[in-house]
Design a protein around this motif. Structure first.
Motif, PDB file in Angstrom:
ATOM      1  N   ARG A   1      -5.749  10.171  -3.392  1.00 38.98           N
ATOM      2  CA  ARG A   1      -5.087   9.097  -4.137  1.00 38.98           C
ATOM      3  C   ARG A   1      -5.317   7.756  -3.464  1.00 38.98           C
ATOM      4  NH1 ARG A   1      -0.435   6.988  -3.080  1.00 38.98           N
ATOM      5  NH2 ARG A   1       0.354   8.784  -1.974  1.00 38.98           N
TER       6      ARG A   1
ATOM      7  N   GLU B   1      -7.762   6.860  -1.444  1.00 40.46           N
ATOM      8  CA  GLU B   1      -9.167   6.477  -1.592  1.00 40.46           C
ATOM      9  C   GLU B   1      -9.447   5.978  -3.010  1.00 40.46           C
ATOM     10  OE1 GLU B   1     -11.638   6.238   0.703  1.00 40.46           O
ATOM     11  OE2 GLU B   1     -10.072   6.626   2.163  1.00 40.46           O
ATOM     12  N   THR B   2      -8.859   6.629  -4.000  1.00 41.46           N
ATOM     13  CA  THR B   2      -9.045   6.211  -5.387  1.00 41.46           C
ATOM     14  C   THR B   2      -8.442   4.835  -5.615  1.00 41.46           C
ATOM     15  OG1 THR B   2      -9.020   8.507  -6.121  1.00 41.46           O
ATOM     16  CG2 THR B   2      -8.586   6.835  -7.795  1.00 41.46           C
TER      17      THR B   2
ATOM     18  N   LEU C   1     -10.551   1.665  -6.854  1.00 39.39           N
ATOM     19  CA  LEU C   1     -10.191   0.927  -8.069  1.00 39.39           C
ATOM     20  C   LEU C   1      -9.948  -0.545  -7.766  1.00 39.39           C
ATOM     21  CD1 LEU C   1      -7.800   3.440  -9.854  1.00 39.39           C
ATOM     22  CD2 LEU C   1     -10.092   2.743 -10.587  1.00 39.39           C
TER      23      LEU C   1
END
Length: 168
Positions: A47, A49-50, A54
């Protein structure tokens, strides 16, 4: 009639067998707990890293060619984030007028929150304050800007995701 010692020995064997069975069950449960904790740890990392990816993607959205430094109305309507913002390192005597407009507004929001006794500002509130659309990408872009302000000495992040004014 069975002997008392025989009955007690039998009860001891039954109790030891039950204890061994429970020990095996405990090992199985402990392994399952460790596996679940590891899965949760990996999910947190994924999460985070995402979120960073983003936010970086939102920062790298290209500006419409020929647009002014502030961005054109068409680019703003399309939701373009503009060029990568440069945040100077904070030093004594440097005012927030040197910051890009969105960053200056974030610093002002955090300062006002602290002056009012607030515990800190989260990215969602920053996004709302900036008037950005209610999307995860815009919230991540606000968080990314706040983290850049932390890196450059303008803000602090005492707890994850909770931004406060820099300490003197």
């Amino acid at each position: 009639m069975p002997s008392v010692l025989g009955v007690l020995e039998k009860r001891e064997r039954v109790a030891l067998a039950r204890a061994e069975k429970l020990r095996a069950e405990l090992e199985r449960v402990q392994a399952a707990v460790a596996e679940a904790e590891e899965a949760a740890r990996r999910a947190v990392i994924a999460r985070e890293e995402t979120v960073l990816a983003l936010a970086e993607a939102a920062e790298e959205v290209a500006v419409v060619p020929g647009a002014s430094a502030g961005g054109s109305e068409a680019a703003a309507a399309a939701g373009a984030a503009g060029p990568r913002v440069e945040v100077p390192l904070w030093h004594e005597g440097l005012g927030d007028e040197v910051l890009p407009p969105d960053c200056a507004r974030i610093v002002a929001l955090v300062d006002n929150d602290a002056a009012g006794g607030g515990e800190g500002v989260r990215a969602r509130r920053m996004r709302e304050h900036l008037g950005w659309s209610a999307t995860d990408a815009k919230e991540q872009a606000a968080r990314f800007r706040a983290k850049r302000l932390v890196e450059r000495g303008w803000l602090t992040e005492e707890r994850p995701g909770l931004f406060r004014p820099r300490t003197a």
